[in-house]
Design a protein around this motif. Sequence first.
Motif, PDB file in Angstrom:
ATOM      1  N   PRO A 127      32.289  51.775  32.153  1.00 24.25           N
ATOM      2  CA  PRO A 127      31.244  51.008  32.841  1.00 24.25           C
ATOM      3  C   PRO A 127      31.337  49.516  32.510  1.00 24.25           C
ATOM      4  CG  PRO A 127      30.319  52.981  31.875  1.00 24.25           C
ATOM      5  CD  PRO A 127      31.742  52.909  31.405  1.00 24.25           C
ATOM      6  N   GLY A 128      31.130  48.677  33.515  1.00 22.26           N
ATOM      7  CA  GLY A 128      31.147  47.237  33.321  1.00 22.26           C
ATOM      8  C   GLY A 128      32.456  46.590  33.701  1.00 22.26           C
ATOM      9  N   GLN A 129      33.506  47.399  33.858  1.00 19.32           N
ATOM     10  CA  GLN A 129      34.816  46.825  34.175  1.00 19.32           C
ATOM     11  C   GLN A 129      34.964  46.627  35.683  1.00 19.32           C
ATOM     12  OE1 GLN A 129      37.293  49.719  31.857  1.00 19.32           O
ATOM     13  NE2 GLN A 129      38.021  47.861  30.845  1.00 19.32           N
ATOM     14  N   PHE A 130      36.021  45.895  36.068  1.00 18.86           N
ATOM     15  CA  PHE A 130      36.215  45.621  37.486  1.00 18.86           C
ATOM     16  C   PHE A 130      37.656  45.908  37.905  1.00 18.86           C
ATOM     17  CE2 PHE A 130      37.246  41.692  35.271  1.00 18.86           C
ATOM     18  CZ  PHE A 130      38.300  41.144  35.980  1.00 18.86           C
ATOM     19  N   ILE A 131      37.871  45.873  39.189  1.00 19.98           N
ATOM     20  CA  ILE A 131      39.221  46.037  39.736  1.00 19.98           C
ATOM     21  C   ILE A 131      39.529  44.813  40.616  1.00 19.98           C
ATOM     22  CG2 ILE A 131      39.219  48.578  39.725  1.00 19.98           C
ATOM     23  CD1 ILE A 131      38.759  46.777  43.001  1.00 19.98           C
ATOM     24  N   ILE A 132      40.795  44.638  40.952  1.00 23.45           N
ATOM     25  CA  ILE A 132      41.160  43.621  41.931  1.00 23.45           C
ATOM     26  C   ILE A 132      41.938  44.315  43.033  1.00 23.45           C
ATOM     27  CG2 ILE A 132      42.817  41.729  42.323  1.00 23.45           C
ATOM     28  CD1 ILE A 132      41.666  40.286  40.032  1.00 23.45           C
ATOM     29  N   LEU A 133      41.580  44.028  44.270  1.00 20.83           N
ATOM     30  CA  LEU A 133      42.298  44.690  45.357  1.00 20.83           C
ATOM     31  C   LEU A 133      42.847  43.687  46.355  1.00 20.83           C
ATOM     32  CD1 LEU A 133      40.582  44.744  48.253  1.00 20.83           C
ATOM     33  CD2 LEU A 133      39.179  46.378  47.012  1.00 20.83           C
ATOM     34  N   MET A 134      43.863  44.147  47.063  1.00 24.12           N
ATOM     35  CA  MET A 134      44.407  43.405  48.203  1.00 24.12           C
ATOM     36  C   MET A 134      44.487  44.375  49.364  1.00 24.12           C
ATOM     37  SD  MET A 134      47.645  41.368  46.566  1.00 24.12           S
ATOM     38  CE  MET A 134      48.143  40.428  48.003  1.00 24.12           C
ATOM     39  N   ILE A 135      44.124  43.900  50.539  1.00 16.72           N
ATOM     40  CA  ILE A 135      44.160  44.768  51.713  1.00 16.72           C
ATOM     41  C   ILE A 135      45.588  44.901  52.230  1.00 16.72           C
ATOM     42  CG2 ILE A 135      43.397  45.014  54.103  1.00 16.72           C
ATOM     43  CD1 ILE A 135      40.892  43.483  53.326  1.00 16.72           C
ATOM     44  N   LYS A 136      46.317  43.771  52.195  1.00 13.55           N
ATOM     45  CA  LYS A 136      47.663  43.735  52.789  1.00 13.55           C
ATOM     46  C   LYS A 136      48.473  42.677  52.064  1.00 13.55           C
ATOM     47  CE  LYS A 136      45.736  40.401  55.849  1.00 13.55           C
ATOM     48  NZ  LYS A 136      45.382  39.897  57.135  1.00 13.55           N
ATOM     49  N   GLU A 137      49.748  42.619  52.369  1.00 15.25           N
ATOM     50  CA  GLU A 137      50.611  41.696  51.648  1.00 15.25           C
ATOM     51  C   GLU A 137      50.177  40.241  51.812  1.00 15.25           C
ATOM     52  OE1 GLU A 137      54.782  41.991  52.551  1.00 15.25           O
ATOM     53  OE2 GLU A 137      55.288  40.596  50.942  1.00 15.25           O
ATOM     54  N   LYS A 138      49.669  39.899  52.961  1.00 13.62           N
ATOM     55  CA  LYS A 138      49.233  38.518  53.182  1.00 13.62           C
ATOM     56  C   LYS A 138      47.799  38.283  52.719  1.00 13.62           C
ATOM     57  CE  LYS A 138      52.354  37.456  56.984  1.00 13.62           C
ATOM     58  NZ  LYS A 138      52.498  37.012  58.371  1.00 13.62           N
ATOM     59  N   GLY A 139      47.197  39.291  52.160  1.00 15.92           N
ATOM     60  CA  GLY A 139      45.798  39.194  51.760  1.00 15.92           C
ATOM     61  C   GLY A 139      45.601  38.432  50.467  1.00 15.92           C
ATOM     62  N   GLU A 140      44.319  38.233  50.117  1.00 16.11           N
ATOM     63  CA  GLU A 140      43.999  37.596  48.844  1.00 16.11           C
ATOM     64  C   GLU A 140      43.585  38.679  47.856  1.00 16.11           C
ATOM     65  OE1 GLU A 140      40.539  35.024  49.067  1.00 16.11           O
ATOM     66  OE2 GLU A 140      39.634  36.266  50.613  1.00 16.11           O
ATOM     67  N   ARG A 141      43.574  38.309  46.582  1.00 12.37           N
ATOM     68  CA  ARG A 141      43.185  39.252  45.536  1.00 12.37           C
ATOM     69  C   ARG A 141      41.698  39.065  45.277  1.00 12.37           C
ATOM     70  NH1 ARG A 141      47.818  40.805  42.228  1.00 12.37           N
ATOM     71  NH2 ARG A 141      46.441  41.010  40.428  1.00 12.37           N
ATOM     72  N   ILE A 142      40.899  40.094  45.540  1.00 10.79           N
ATOM     73  CA  ILE A 142      39.470  39.941  45.271  1.00 10.79           C
ATOM     74  C   ILE A 142      38.998  40.918  44.189  1.00 10.79           C
ATOM     75  CG2 ILE A 142      38.877  38.984  47.543  1.00 10.79           C
ATOM     76  CD1 ILE A 142      37.633  41.836  48.101  1.00 10.79           C
ATOM     77  N   PRO A 143      38.192  40.390  43.246  1.00  9.69           N
ATOM     78  CA  PRO A 143      37.658  41.247  42.192  1.00  9.69           C
ATOM     79  C   PRO A 143      36.369  41.932  42.639  1.00  9.69           C
ATOM     80  CG  PRO A 143      37.126  38.934  41.720  1.00  9.69           C
ATOM     81  CD  PRO A 143      37.820  38.963  43.061  1.00  9.69           C
TER      82      PRO A 143
END
Lengths: 285, 477
Positions: free
Chosen positions: A30-46
């Motif tokens: 609990p309390g931790q986060f992930i970073i995702l990208m939708i596609k190769e040209k996407g940005e990294r969002i936490p």
Amino acid sequence: MYKILKKEILHDIIYSMWIEAPEIAQSVQPGQFIILMIKEKGERIPLTVADFDRERGLIRIVFQIVGKTSEELSTLEEGDELYSFIGPLGKKTDIKNYGTVITVGGGTGIACIHSITRALKEAGNKVISIIGARNKDLIIMEEELKLASSELIITTDDGSYGRKGFVTQVLKEILYQDQNIKKIWTIGPAIMMKVTCETTKPYQVDTIVSLNSVMVDGTGMCGSCRVTIGGETKFVCTDGPEFDGQLVDWTEFMNRLIRYKEQEQRSWEIYQEHTHLCKCEKGIE
Amino acid sequence: MAEMIPVKERMKRNQVPMPEQEPKKRIYNFEEVPLGYTKKQAIREAQRCLQCKVPKCIAGCPAEINIPKFIEKIVEEDFAGAYFEILKTDDLPAVTGRVCPQEEQCQVVCILEKQGKPIYIGRLERFVADWARENNIHGKLSQINQKEQKVAVVGSGPAGLTCAADLAKLGYKVTLFEALHKPGGVLVYGIPEFRLPKSIVKYEINEIEKIGVKVITNFVIGAILSVDRLAKEYDAIFLANGAGAPRFMNIPGENLNDVYSANEFLTRANLMKAYNFPEYDTPIKIGKRAATIGAGNVAMDSARTALRLGAEKSYIVYRRSRKEVPARAEEVHHAEEEGIIFNFLTLPVKVLGDEKGNVIGMECLKMELGELDESGRRRPIPITGSNFVIEVDMVIDAIGTSANPIVAGSATRVEINKWGYFIVNEKTKATTKEGIYAGGDIVRGSATVISAVGDGKIAARAISEFLSSGKSLRKNR
């Protein structure tokens, strides 16, 4: 990899997704986060982890449409896969038996305090949860929060559900009546966390905030997320995301949060024009 | 086959210059600056090699390339043969041919250096690698007995890639873990496209995957899985996660909106392709007047990237003098050609901002050089009262990196020094825990690609010896 197994619309602009990520689900706390990208040209969002299912290897994320990436994410369907999904990042919440504690959630922050609330209760705490939103429709995960906490109080700005007013008003009442609150966690929009800290300050109760800075790698490599805590520069991604809210330089934090506001706006507008065009073209066919 | 020319003639000939994109043109694009040799140019340069009986260049190469031999193949116009020769010891030739400081390594020991015209070894290496790629020539997979032992390599930068490739060639099962979404480490997030095209890095990594290295991206060792856990599943481990934490000056105003670490600025530009925003989603600040603090290669990369993004003025601000500039001469030369403005003997003391957090200037002090310091360079001393302001709207800190603790924090009994770098045996790259090795920037601090390649090679050899002797991390449980 990173398949969307379940998608729910919690509100017009708030979505919940369960993502297949077995290794992360094994180690997340609990309390931790992930970073995702939708596609190769996407940005990294936490995104802070809203929930997890170790057995089925799933991570739940909850997000609100605030720009291009979140809108594009909302268009993905069950069975679609994300390009990148890394975690668990950041430090875990310091879960132990404190006694009576309060968790405060606003907006999608409601989702973020969910797993923290549950873990605190499992550790033996009496957990009072206060969740708030502008109106009834924007209150999310009510049932889950009710299960996770010992007591749930809901507020809406317009009084359409629960108590009328802000979460801080309820919080102040509780603090005024009960001298024995040991610790408070608050997650939500920056301004809400800031005001919560101002509310709790006179009562001298530890108030933990979870900061949602702009990040790139999320592993301590770039320093995009740096924030001043008690006069010292810290990285939200590796030193946080949770900090003592009374020590946060909120002005700096909020300035850095909107560093790319203009570009983000432009990117979103282009995206919306484009998707609108596509829909029109399909209509003609 | 090209003509072998007499030795006397070889010594008379001049170096073949490398064609480059015009400075005026290239500051508006991210395409590569040096354009590479043509076949004819490569042969002409290769013909100058004296083919020394006891060549010194090989010892100057951390990648251990048999330099005279591959150059001889160029003269013979056997470019594929030249490529296979290089591949025997270096699996990243298009990369090292571009970014190695050859002038300090193989070329500085070339006999012709005495005449001031060493063989352009790097340019020839680059030619061979590019030719092979363009002509679809691939390394031959040698028939090796596949071994059962498994090796984990943490970090897919030049050290990790090299170690993984060397071990795979020896028949070990190698898994390479990368935290980011693309493999390559500093080769993809740090070094700009105009110095090292990312398609080339991708190609050479693909070739390494073909040898049998399994690459797993999006996998943060230390977060998702500890090194301790890896040690239970693998027979040996090589830690090459890079230095990777940015350093700041610790001066007031450094957390203003438009102050970047070079790591952030370059990662946005290179890995995330922010220069193609909004086609790519990651934004980056387009400063009108950018100041880069520091004068190493990373500083040159940052200042030149800012220029290409649209800065009207791009400054380098360095506290020492021109003589002490740590960047490669070629990089400084390219930066100057492009109009980068150098402010030597200048120390930033404060970044100035407005109420919204935007940068509006940088206050600096003038410096003078004093006595020699512990690094053997004259110590820069601030001149009292010399404060002045450079008008800038963005600042990039390129003053080095420090150790990122995520990996080390999950590795019990693998000791680190006071800076957080792994302590290793120089000859084997072995850490304080048997079976775990480390190399590259997480041992050296901020160093070069080629030193990381060298570490990867040394570690691969040591790991192979460790495993061949029947030892394994898993038995040490």
